[in-house]
Motif scaffolding. Structure first.
Motif, mmCIF file in Angstrom:
data_model
loop_
_atom_site.group_PDB
_atom_site.id
_atom_site.type_symbol
_atom_site.label_atom_id
_atom_site.label_comp_id
_atom_site.label_asym_id
_atom_site.label_seq_id
_atom_site.Cartn_x
_atom_site.Cartn_y
_atom_site.Cartn_z
ATOM 1 N N ALA A 203 -2.267 3.281 1.184
ATOM 2 C CA ALA A 203 -1.915 4.028 2.387
ATOM 3 C C ALA A 203 -0.658 3.461 3.038
ATOM 4 O O ALA A 203 0.188 4.214 3.557
ATOM 5 C CB ALA A 203 -3.080 3.999 3.375
ATOM 6 N N SER A 204 -0.517 2.151 3.007
ATOM 7 C CA SER A 204 0.688 1.528 3.557
ATOM 8 C C SER A 204 1.932 1.989 2.797
ATOM 9 O O SER A 204 2.980 2.257 3.405
ATOM 10 C CB SER A 204 0.575 0.005 3.492
ATOM 11 N N LEU A 205 1.822 2.093 1.473
ATOM 12 C CA LEU A 205 2.951 2.571 0.671
ATOM 13 C C LEU A 205 3.349 3.991 1.076
ATOM 14 O O LEU A 205 4.539 4.312 1.162
ATOM 15 C CB LEU A 205 2.597 2.541 -0.816
ATOM 16 N N ALA A 206 2.350 4.832 1.322
ATOM 17 C CA ALA A 206 2.626 6.216 1.718
ATOM 18 C C ALA A 206 3.338 6.264 3.064
ATOM 19 O O ALA A 206 4.339 6.983 3.229
ATOM 20 C CB ALA A 206 1.329 7.007 1.778
ATOM 21 N N VAL A 207 2.832 5.520 4.036
ATOM 22 C CA VAL A 207 3.434 5.536 5.374
ATOM 23 C C VAL A 207 4.827 4.928 5.355
ATOM 24 O O VAL A 207 5.763 5.452 5.972
ATOM 25 C CB VAL A 207 2.531 4.801 6.380
ATOM 26 N N GLU A 208 4.992 3.832 4.639
ATOM 27 C CA GLU A 208 6.308 3.200 4.570
ATOM 28 C C GLU A 208 7.339 4.119 3.910
ATOM 29 O O GLU A 208 8.518 4.126 4.300
ATOM 30 C CB GLU A 208 6.198 1.878 3.813
ATOM 31 N N HIS A 209 6.901 4.909 2.944
ATOM 32 C CA HIS A 209 7.788 5.899 2.334
ATOM 33 C C HIS A 209 8.228 6.923 3.371
ATOM 34 O O HIS A 209 9.429 7.250 3.476
ATOM 35 C CB HIS A 209 7.066 6.586 1.172
ATOM 36 N N LEU A 210 7.297 7.407 4.162
ATOM 37 C CA LEU A 210 7.619 8.402 5.189
ATOM 38 C C LEU A 210 8.526 7.808 6.268
ATOM 39 O O LEU A 210 9.463 8.462 6.738
ATOM 40 C CB LEU A 210 6.332 8.936 5.808
ATOM 41 N N LEU A 211 8.254 6.596 6.647
ATOM 42 C CA LEU A 211 9.094 5.929 7.642
ATOM 43 C C LEU A 211 10.523 5.762 7.122
ATOM 44 O O LEU A 211 11.497 5.937 7.869
ATOM 45 C CB LEU A 211 8.502 4.562 7.995
#
Length: 324
Positions: free
Chosen positions: A158-166
């Motif tokens: 989930a962190s990877l997904a959010v960091e991608h969006l950020l």
């Protein structure tokens, strides 16, 4: 076997030997017995023969939902590993409501399988503890205290997904999270942690596991004046439901909104979908779970084996910078 023996004019014991390809049966006798059985439509009862011979050759498999391709991918891995060791698989299926978990597990207890590989169990940890000692379990995609498990690091995913969006410039990111049950809090936790680390306020909406549930739930969010620029979902099925709802309103992905899923099922790579998602490597999870199940059947008393896989981000066309 008695019916086959009478029709073939031999003893039931000889029929049993013939079907097990055991020593003491001539080729002609065996061919005659098998041909007679085939004409009668006879199929050996593998569960009964296993109990009689006390051999370990059957693994149970529980899958939460046949409509979700991630479980089919996991099953492919399980089957591959089982075939390499000569194990047969007995399948039981649950439902996204969780109401069929217990009946499905109980059916595998009655089938006397050696070990059950369970993918997607929704029973609580305390409910599953009641099966300890009567149904050895290898949990897939969830760690259950006291049992073997093969899981993916959902907090990291989930962190990877959010960091991608950020990194794309998104700040208004909504997470459609799974219901808060034992074993499935990692994706919610990883999203919230990454948002807070970026100085942003998490916006979590609990959603069921199905495509239709997400379609209905996300409608008001898309219609609001304060529509998010990105939605990150807890699985690919709900991401597809978001895409359905977006397209039904004449909106476009990713121009009007970015969508990111989780699981990396085969449907996410289809033309027109191209969903950015997190790959938890479901085939590998299923394969390793079956390998551990075989080890467990050989050594019932050993300590629980728990392995955690590292997920990876798969970037496709559904994610792009927000249109300001």
């Amino acid at each position: 076997m008695s019916d086959v023996a009478r029709a073939a004019g031999v003893s039931p014991a000889l029929v049993s030997l013939a079907f097990r390809d055991a020593y003491g049966v001539s080729k002609s006798s065996r061919d005659h017995i098998l041909a007679t059985a085939a004409k009668m439509g006879y199929q050996p009862n593998r569960v009964a023969s296993r109990l009689a011979s006390k051999t370990d050759d059957t693994l149970g498999v529980f899958l939460l939902d046949l409509h979700n391709e991630v479980f089919a991918d996991m099953f492919d891995g399980m089957r591959e590993a089982a075939q390499l060791t000569g194990r047969e698989l007995v399948l039981a299926v649950g439902s996204v409501s969780g109401g069929l978990d217990r009946p499905a597990l109980d059916s595998l207890v009655r089938a006397r399988v050696d070990v059950t590989i369970a993918a997607g169990l929704l029973l609580s940890d305390s409910e599953l503890a009641a099966y300890s000692g009567r149904l050895p379990l290898v949990s897939v995609a969830r760690i259950v205290p006291g049992f073997d498990a093969v899981a993916s690091d959902n907090v990291l995913g989930a962190s990877l997904a959010v960091e991608h969006l950020l990194s794309l410039g998104h700040r208004h990111i909504v997470h459609l999270a799974s219901p808060p049950t034992d074993g499935y809090l990692g994706r919610r936790e990883g999203y919230a942690r990454a948002m807070k680390n970026a100085g942003l306020t998490p916006h979590v909406i609990t959603c069921g596991y199905s495509r239709s549930a997400a379609f209905e739930l996300v409608g008001p969010l898309l219609d609001s004046a304060d529509r998010p620029t990105a939605i990150f979902t807890h699985n690919d099925q709900t991401a597809l439901g978001v895409l359905d709802s977006v397209h039904s309103r004449g909106l476009r992905v990713p121009k009007d909104i970015t969508v990111v899923g989780y699981d990396n099922t085969s449907a996410t790579n289809l033309p027109g979908i191209d969903l950015t998602t997190i790959d938890l490597h479901p085939v590998d999870l299923g394969r390793r779970a079956a390998e551990i199940a075989v080890l467990r059947s050989k050594d019932p008393a050993s300590e629980p084996m728990v392995e955690v896989f590292t997920p990876s981000l798969v970037v496709r066309a559904s994610s792009a910078p927000p249109q300001l």
